[in-house]
Motif scaffolding. Sequence first.
Motif, PDB file in Angstrom:
ATOM      1  N   PRO A 129      67.716-100.460 -11.741  1.00 15.13           N
ATOM      2  CA  PRO A 129      69.076-100.896 -11.398  1.00 15.13           C
ATOM      3  C   PRO A 129      70.114-100.463 -12.428  1.00 15.13           C
ATOM      4  CG  PRO A 129      67.530-102.651 -10.959  1.00 15.13           C
ATOM      5  CD  PRO A 129      66.757-101.575 -11.670  1.00 15.13           C
ATOM      6  N   TYR A 130      69.745-100.465 -13.691  1.00 16.68           N
ATOM      7  CA  TYR A 130      70.672-100.017 -14.731  1.00 16.68           C
ATOM      8  C   TYR A 130      71.066 -98.560 -14.499  1.00 16.68           C
ATOM      9  CZ  TYR A 130      72.484 -98.820 -19.351  1.00 16.68           C
ATOM     10  OH  TYR A 130      73.282 -98.379 -20.376  1.00 16.68           O
ATOM     11  N   GLU A 131      70.073 -97.735 -14.211  1.00 15.17           N
ATOM     12  CA  GLU A 131      70.355 -96.313 -13.954  1.00 15.17           C
ATOM     13  C   GLU A 131      71.182 -96.139 -12.683  1.00 15.17           C
ATOM     14  OE1 GLU A 131      66.352 -94.289 -15.919  1.00 15.17           O
ATOM     15  OE2 GLU A 131      66.232 -95.237 -13.946  1.00 15.17           O
ATOM     16  N   GLU A 132      70.920 -96.973 -11.684  1.00 16.44           N
ATOM     17  CA  GLU A 132      71.684 -96.876 -10.434  1.00 16.44           C
ATOM     18  C   GLU A 132      73.135 -97.315 -10.634  1.00 16.44           C
ATOM     19  OE1 GLU A 132      68.535 -97.200  -6.803  1.00 16.44           O
ATOM     20  OE2 GLU A 132      69.134 -99.094  -7.726  1.00 16.44           O
ATOM     21  N   ARG A 133      73.374 -98.285 -11.493  1.00 16.59           N
ATOM     22  CA  ARG A 133      74.764 -98.660 -11.786  1.00 16.59           C
ATOM     23  C   ARG A 133      75.483 -97.525 -12.513  1.00 16.59           C
ATOM     24  NH1 ARG A 133      72.748-103.887 -11.961  1.00 16.59           N
ATOM     25  NH2 ARG A 133      72.067-103.728 -14.129  1.00 16.59           N
ATOM     26  N   GLU A 134      74.771 -96.860 -13.417  1.00 19.79           N
ATOM     27  CA  GLU A 134      75.358 -95.699 -14.082  1.00 19.79           C
ATOM     28  C   GLU A 134      75.680 -94.602 -13.066  1.00 19.79           C
ATOM     29  OE1 GLU A 134      72.583 -94.555 -17.163  1.00 19.79           O
ATOM     30  OE2 GLU A 134      73.829 -95.548 -18.670  1.00 19.79           O
ATOM     31  N   GLN A 135      74.773 -94.406 -12.115  1.00 19.55           N
ATOM     32  CA  GLN A 135      74.998 -93.408 -11.066  1.00 19.55           C
ATOM     33  C   GLN A 135      76.213 -93.770 -10.222  1.00 19.55           C
ATOM     34  OE1 GLN A 135      71.632 -92.822  -8.467  1.00 19.55           O
ATOM     35  NE2 GLN A 135      72.749 -91.486  -7.082  1.00 19.55           N
ATOM     36  N   ALA A 136      76.344 -95.057  -9.887  1.00 20.63           N
ATOM     37  CA  ALA A 136      77.494 -95.515  -9.107  1.00 20.63           C
ATOM     38  C   ALA A 136      78.791 -95.267  -9.872  1.00 20.63           C
ATOM     39  CB  ALA A 136      77.348 -96.992  -8.768  1.00 20.63           C
ATOM     40  N   GLN A 137      78.774 -95.518 -11.177  1.00 27.93           N
ATOM     41  CA  GLN A 137      79.952 -95.285 -12.003  1.00 27.93           C
ATOM     42  C   GLN A 137      80.356 -93.809 -11.972  1.00 27.93           C
ATOM     43  OE1 GLN A 137      81.979 -97.528 -14.219  1.00 27.93           O
ATOM     44  NE2 GLN A 137      83.146 -95.690 -13.734  1.00 27.93           N
ATOM     45  N   LYS A 138      79.381 -92.930 -12.048  1.00 25.65           N
ATOM     46  CA  LYS A 138      79.673 -91.492 -12.008  1.00 25.65           C
ATOM     47  C   LYS A 138      80.211 -91.074 -10.641  1.00 25.65           C
ATOM     48  CE  LYS A 138      76.237 -90.311 -15.509  1.00 25.65           C
ATOM     49  NZ  LYS A 138      74.938 -89.621 -15.797  1.00 25.65           N
ATOM     50  N   LEU A 139      79.677 -91.674  -9.575  1.00 28.69           N
ATOM     51  CA  LEU A 139      80.182 -91.376  -8.225  1.00 28.69           C
ATOM     52  C   LEU A 139      81.625 -91.822  -8.072  1.00 28.69           C
ATOM     53  CD1 LEU A 139      77.044 -92.391  -6.115  1.00 28.69           C
ATOM     54  CD2 LEU A 139      77.978 -90.081  -6.371  1.00 28.69           C
ATOM     55  N   ILE A 140      81.960 -92.961  -8.660  1.00 28.95           N
ATOM     56  CA  ILE A 140      83.344 -93.448  -8.615  1.00 28.95           C
ATOM     57  C   ILE A 140      84.263 -92.481  -9.360  1.00 28.95           C
ATOM     58  CG2 ILE A 140      84.902 -95.285  -9.376  1.00 28.95           C
ATOM     59  CD1 ILE A 140      82.558 -97.247  -8.930  1.00 28.95           C
ATOM     60  N   GLU A 141      83.814 -92.032 -10.523  1.00 26.69           N
ATOM     61  CA  GLU A 141      84.619 -91.085 -11.311  1.00 26.69           C
ATOM     62  C   GLU A 141      84.847 -89.792 -10.550  1.00 26.69           C
ATOM     63  OE1 GLU A 141      82.382 -90.736 -14.876  1.00 26.69           O
ATOM     64  OE2 GLU A 141      82.962 -92.712 -15.643  1.00 26.69           O
ATOM     65  N   LYS A 142      83.885 -89.422  -9.692  1.00 23.52           N
ATOM     66  CA  LYS A 142      84.016 -88.200  -8.884  1.00 23.52           C
ATOM     67  C   LYS A 142      84.701 -88.475  -7.540  1.00 23.52           C
ATOM     68  CE  LYS A 142      79.863 -86.054 -10.846  1.00 23.52           C
ATOM     69  NZ  LYS A 142      78.485 -85.547 -10.561  1.00 23.52           N
ATOM     70  N   GLU A 143      85.140 -89.730  -7.366  1.00 27.80           N
ATOM     71  CA  GLU A 143      85.835 -90.176  -6.148  1.00 27.80           C
ATOM     72  C   GLU A 143      84.952 -90.084  -4.900  1.00 27.80           C
ATOM     73  OE1 GLU A 143      89.609 -88.245  -5.811  1.00 27.80           O
ATOM     74  OE2 GLU A 143      90.319 -88.985  -7.756  1.00 27.80           O
ATOM     75  N   LYS A 144      83.657 -90.209  -5.098  1.00 30.81           N
ATOM     76  CA  LYS A 144      82.719 -90.251  -3.972  1.00 30.81           C
ATOM     77  C   LYS A 144      82.451 -91.715  -3.640  1.00 30.81           C
ATOM     78  CE  LYS A 144      80.581 -85.795  -5.127  1.00 30.81           C
ATOM     79  NZ  LYS A 144      79.322 -85.071  -5.426  1.00 30.81           N
ATOM     80  N   TYR A 145      83.460 -92.358  -3.078  1.00 28.32           N
ATOM     81  CA  TYR A 145      83.445 -93.804  -2.933  1.00 28.32           C
ATOM     82  C   TYR A 145      82.434 -94.298  -1.894  1.00 28.32           C
ATOM     83  CZ  TYR A 145      87.752 -93.246  -5.588  1.00 28.32           C
ATOM     84  OH  TYR A 145      88.671 -92.899  -6.535  1.00 28.32           O
ATOM     85  N   ASP A 146      82.247 -93.558  -0.828  1.00 31.64           N
ATOM     86  CA  ASP A 146      81.306 -93.997   0.198  1.00 31.64           C
ATOM     87  C   ASP A 146      79.878 -94.031  -0.342  1.00 31.64           C
ATOM     88  OD1 ASP A 146      83.263 -94.356   2.108  1.00 31.64           O
ATOM     89  OD2 ASP A 146      83.108 -92.306   2.873  1.00 31.64           O
ATOM     90  N   LYS A 147      79.508 -93.009  -1.093  1.00 28.40           N
ATOM     91  CA  LYS A 147      78.167 -92.980  -1.684  1.00 28.40           C
ATOM     92  C   LYS A 147      78.012 -94.081  -2.725  1.00 28.40           C
ATOM     93  CE  LYS A 147      77.131 -88.066  -0.962  1.00 28.40           C
ATOM     94  NZ  LYS A 147      76.758 -86.779  -1.630  1.00 28.40           N
ATOM     95  N   ALA A 148      79.051 -94.297  -3.514  1.00 31.12           N
ATOM     96  CA  ALA A 148      79.011 -95.364  -4.520  1.00 31.12           C
ATOM     97  C   ALA A 148      78.881 -96.724  -3.859  1.00 31.12           C
ATOM     98  CB  ALA A 148      80.265 -95.311  -5.383  1.00 31.12           C
ATOM     99  N   LEU A 149      79.592 -96.915  -2.745  1.00 34.73           N
ATOM    100  CA  LEU A 149      79.552 -98.197  -2.041  1.00 34.73           C
ATOM    101  C   LEU A 149      78.156 -98.480  -1.495  1.00 34.73           C
ATOM    102  CD1 LEU A 149      81.011-100.662  -0.955  1.00 34.73           C
ATOM    103  CD2 LEU A 149      81.696 -99.301   1.046  1.00 34.73           C
ATOM    104  N   LYS A 150      77.517 -97.479  -0.942  1.00 33.85           N
ATOM    105  CA  LYS A 150      76.168 -97.657  -0.405  1.00 33.85           C
ATOM    106  C   LYS A 150      75.197 -98.085  -1.507  1.00 33.85           C
ATOM    107  CE  LYS A 150      72.600 -95.246   2.271  1.00 33.85           C
ATOM    108  NZ  LYS A 150      72.231 -93.970   2.940  1.00 33.85           N
ATOM    109  N   LEU A 151      75.324 -97.479  -2.666  1.00 33.53           N
ATOM    110  CA  LEU A 151      74.448 -97.802  -3.784  1.00 33.53           C
ATOM    111  C   LEU A 151      74.730 -99.201  -4.315  1.00 33.53           C
ATOM    112  CD1 LEU A 151      72.236 -96.710  -5.609  1.00 33.53           C
ATOM    113  CD2 LEU A 151      74.002 -95.645  -7.022  1.00 33.53           C
ATOM    114  N   LEU A 152      75.995 -99.557  -4.414  1.00 37.02           N
ATOM    115  CA  LEU A 152      76.369-100.872  -4.931  1.00 37.02           C
ATOM    116  C   LEU A 152      76.025-101.990  -3.954  1.00 37.02           C
ATOM    117  CD1 LEU A 152      79.752 -99.816  -6.532  1.00 37.02           C
ATOM    118  CD2 LEU A 152      77.709-100.603  -7.756  1.00 37.02           C
ATOM    119  N   ASP A 153      76.078-101.704  -2.661  1.00 37.81           N
ATOM    120  CA  ASP A 153      75.633-102.695  -1.662  1.00 37.81           C
ATOM    121  C   ASP A 153      74.154-103.025  -1.880  1.00 37.81           C
ATOM    122  OD1 ASP A 153      78.089-102.892  -0.444  1.00 37.81           O
ATOM    123  OD2 ASP A 153      77.606-101.519   1.204  1.00 37.81           O
ATOM    124  N   LYS A 154      73.366-101.994  -2.125  1.00 35.59           N
ATOM    125  CA  LYS A 154      71.931-102.184  -2.377  1.00 35.59           C
ATOM    126  C   LYS A 154      71.709-103.026  -3.624  1.00 35.59           C
ATOM    127  CE  LYS A 154      67.898 -99.399  -3.785  1.00 35.59           C
ATOM    128  NZ  LYS A 154      67.938 -99.752  -5.221  1.00 35.59           N
TER     129      LYS A 154
END
Length: 216
Positions: A129-154
């Motif tokens: 989960p720690y690594e997935e939160r880091e991944q979500a943060q990077k997706l947000i920085e790249k403005e890939k919000y839909d992918k970040a949202l799917k990961l954060l929902d999980k």
Amino acid sequence: MKSLLLYSSFFLCLLSCFEIQAQVESPFNLVGPKASIDQILSENVRYPSEGLQTQKKGQVLFSIKINEEGMFDSLLILESTDEIFKTESLRALAYLESNWYPELLEDKPRSRSYLLFFKFDAFLNQPSPYEEREQAQKLIEKEKYDKALKLLDKLSEENPYVAETFELRWEVYRQLDQIENAQKDYLRFKYLKKEFLASVEIFAIGRSRTGVPISF
């Protein structure tokens, strides 16, 4: 990330095939005047060996009362899924109490109760989960919000007690102009920061050395 390499035999015939890495979510290595509650607990909690051997998962939720001097007053177990995790969590809390000083509360009020959560989880050939939160943060920085949202929902479904997950999803909803959802996650984030002393995640991560997935 504090990483503790713990090797488990699970079954002797699999010993050479994979390793189990127990991790707690903390990038620090401090116990002292500048330490936080998260840091002290993360440095002193372990994934029980019995849990490693059986790939057992569990969680423990406590209510801890702080007196008017800012010291431990009493402790109540609100939820515990397994005795081995309760025992390990109580051991870590005993260490925290023995090293406690009122300044650890930072700006939290005294004379009230707070929640404290331990989650023990095992993963095989997948990110923590720690690594997935880091991944979500990077997706947000790249403005890939839909992918970040799917990961954060999980992540929010797997552990609803990590404030950072809701803080990140609040930002995603804000960027997507989903105002109502953003407000809900903001309130959830504020609630967790206010009511919890800490939420500690302890991971046992199995990685195949041959690259072949192994079932426990």
